[in-house]
Design an enzyme around this catalytic site. Structure first.
Site, mmCIF file in Angstrom:
data_model
loop_
_atom_site.group_PDB
_atom_site.id
_atom_site.type_symbol
_atom_site.label_atom_id
_atom_site.label_comp_id
_atom_site.label_asym_id
_atom_site.label_seq_id
_atom_site.Cartn_x
_atom_site.Cartn_y
_atom_site.Cartn_z
ATOM 1 N N ILE A 141 0.839 -1.212 0.000
ATOM 2 C CA ILE A 141 0.000 0.000 0.000
ATOM 3 C C ILE A 141 0.870 1.256 0.000
ATOM 4 O O ILE A 141 0.378 2.368 0.127
ATOM 5 C CB ILE A 141 -0.886 0.018 1.278
ATOM 6 C CG1 ILE A 141 -0.002 0.020 2.531
ATOM 7 C CG2 ILE A 141 -1.851 -1.160 1.257
ATOM 8 C CD1 ILE A 141 -0.670 0.509 3.779
ATOM 9 N N HIS A 148 -4.487 -4.246 -2.535
ATOM 10 C CA HIS A 148 -4.901 -3.849 -1.189
ATOM 11 C C HIS A 148 -5.022 -2.335 -1.056
ATOM 12 O O HIS A 148 -4.999 -1.784 0.048
ATOM 13 C CB HIS A 148 -3.910 -4.401 -0.141
ATOM 14 C CG HIS A 148 -3.923 -5.899 -0.096
ATOM 15 N ND1 HIS A 148 -2.866 -6.645 0.384
ATOM 16 C CD2 HIS A 148 -4.842 -6.817 -0.495
ATOM 17 C CE1 HIS A 148 -3.147 -7.944 0.275
ATOM 18 N NE2 HIS A 148 -4.345 -8.060 -0.264
HETATM 19 N N1 APR Z 1 13.981 -9.363 -0.379
HETATM 20 C C1 APR Z 1 13.255 -10.482 -0.625
HETATM 21 N N2 APR Z 1 12.323 -10.988 0.242
HETATM 22 C C2 APR Z 1 12.156 -10.325 1.399
HETATM 23 C C3 APR Z 1 12.888 -9.156 1.743
HETATM 24 C C4 APR Z 1 13.828 -8.685 0.786
HETATM 25 N N3 APR Z 1 14.576 -7.583 1.010
HETATM 26 N N4 APR Z 1 12.484 -8.744 2.977
HETATM 27 C C5 APR Z 1 11.536 -9.612 3.383
HETATM 28 N N5 APR Z 1 11.345 -10.565 2.450
HETATM 29 C C6 APR Z 1 10.374 -11.648 2.451
HETATM 30 C C7 APR Z 1 10.112 -12.276 3.802
HETATM 31 O O1 APR Z 1 10.971 -13.381 3.990
HETATM 32 C C8 APR Z 1 8.642 -12.698 3.698
HETATM 33 O O2 APR Z 1 8.526 -14.044 3.252
HETATM 34 O O3 APR Z 1 9.150 -11.059 2.061
HETATM 35 C C9 APR Z 1 8.064 -11.791 2.601
HETATM 36 C C10 APR Z 1 7.050 -10.817 3.151
HETATM 37 O O4 APR Z 1 5.954 -11.570 3.580
HETATM 38 P P1 APR Z 1 4.829 -10.855 4.471
HETATM 39 O O5 APR Z 1 5.472 -10.070 5.557
HETATM 40 O O6 APR Z 1 3.820 -11.916 4.806
HETATM 41 O O7 APR Z 1 4.165 -9.798 3.470
HETATM 42 P P2 APR Z 1 3.109 -10.080 2.326
HETATM 43 O O8 APR Z 1 3.335 -11.410 1.681
HETATM 44 O O9 APR Z 1 3.126 -8.896 1.430
HETATM 45 O O10 APR Z 1 1.727 -10.109 3.160
HETATM 46 C C11 APR Z 1 0.518 -10.113 2.412
HETATM 47 O O11 APR Z 1 -0.714 -9.667 4.437
HETATM 48 O O12 APR Z 1 -0.869 -8.484 6.427
HETATM 49 C C12 APR Z 1 -1.339 -8.573 5.127
HETATM 50 O O13 APR Z 1 -2.244 -6.827 3.851
HETATM 51 C C13 APR Z 1 -1.042 -7.326 4.360
HETATM 52 O O14 APR Z 1 -0.438 -7.079 2.019
HETATM 53 C C14 APR Z 1 -0.134 -7.799 3.220
HETATM 54 C C15 APR Z 1 -0.505 -9.261 3.099
#
Ligand code: APR
Ligand code: ZN
Length: 250
Positions: free
Chosen positions: A103, A121
């Site tokens: 977002i 989202h």
């Molecule tokens: N490079 C690659 N991967 C990364 C990095 C990076 N620099 N930093 C973090 N990660 C990975 C983490 O290991 C994790 O698996 O990115 C992933 C982020 O996962 P989440 O924190 O679950 O985020 P996301 O998948 O976008 O969540 C989906 O959940 O809470 C809701 O609405 C919110 O849009 C979000 C949705």
């Protein structure tokens, strides 16, 4: 890592209709914590579900407290090299769509064009009145929140204001989901970057792409549930991998 970069470049090279699917891991290198890595700051603010927000003033106070505290982190974030690498792929005529769960608006600021960008989202750039649909820049509301307003109301009609982001329990914007689904069904490569792929219906998009026969490449710091079915998995930082893979196209 070089083998992984070469393998990713080999998948990118022939593709002209890439569906780039991104999550919070795309923006951690811009200073925005993700949601599910250990020690996530978001845990400090319990999630407010959409129906709670609608019916309960105390829930709205919690919603806006979380939003007041997290907004400065989003507002000062800048796109990182991974965002710019995706914009470069688009300039090379290789991107069908950038479907993001984020977002933070960073893809747009890095140069991804509005007609390619699908924000499943929503984004945190505005608030909307649930009664009269008036939209106000989120920045203006931050000043009210910091000045002590606990639940901001619409200046025009007094109705409830809400961020233009999708809350848990709130349906995803139908038009965004339709565009993302169509892109999944017609892409020739699905590139997942920085998502744990555990939140639905968003995570259905890469599944759909793989089911119609598009190769699936995942760049994520940690394992995901789709790793086993992906054609390529790179467990590394997006900011390191994406620019190098795009540069390797030359
Ligand atoms: N490079 C690659 N991967 C990364 C990095 C990076 N620099 N930093 C973090 N990660 C990975 C983490 O290991 C994790 O698996 O990115 C992933 C982020 O996962 P989440 O924190 O679950 O985020 P996301 O998948 O976008 O969540 C989906 O959940 O809470 C809701 O609405 C919110 O849009 C979000 C949705
Ligand atoms: Zn209103």
């Amino acid at each position: 890592m070089d083998d992984a970069i070469r393998a990713l470049a080999a998948l990118l090279r022939p593709a002209t209709r890439i569906l780039v699917f991104t999550g919070a891991g795309m923006s951690t290198e811009s200073g925005i914590p993700d949601f599910r890595s250990p020690g996530g700051v978001w845990d400090r603010y319990p999630i407010v579900y959409f129906d709670e927000f609608l019916r309960d003033e105390e829930a709205r106070k919690r919603y806006w407290l979380r939003s007041r505290e997290t907004y400065p982190v989003l507002a000062r974030a800048e796109p990182n090299p991974a965002h710019y690498a995706i914009a470069e792929l688009e300039r090379r005529g290789k991107v069908l769509a950038v479907v993001t769960q984020n977002i933070d608006g960073l893809h747009a600021r890095a140069g991804t064009s509005p007609d390619k960008l699908i924000e499943l989202h929503g984004n945190n750039l505005h608030v909307v009145c649930l009664d009269c649909n008036a939209r106000t820049p989120r920045e203006a509301i931050q000043a009210e929140l910091v000045a002590g307003v606990e639940v901001p109301r619409c200046a025009r009609c007094g109705g409830l204001l809400k961020n233009t982001t999708v809350s848990f329990g709130e349906p995803l914007p139908a038009e965004a989901l339709q565009r993302a689904t169509l892109a999944a069904l017609t892409c020739d490569l699905c590139l997942v970057i920085g998502s744990s792929l555990v939140v639905y219906p968003a995570a259905d998009i890469p599944v759909l792409a793989a089911q119609q026969g598009a190769p699936l490449a995942i760049v994520n710091a940690t394992p995901t549930p789709l790793d086993a079915t992906a054609d390529l998995v790179v467990h590394a930082r997006a900011g390191a991998v994406l620019p190098a893979a795009v540069a390797a196209l030359d």
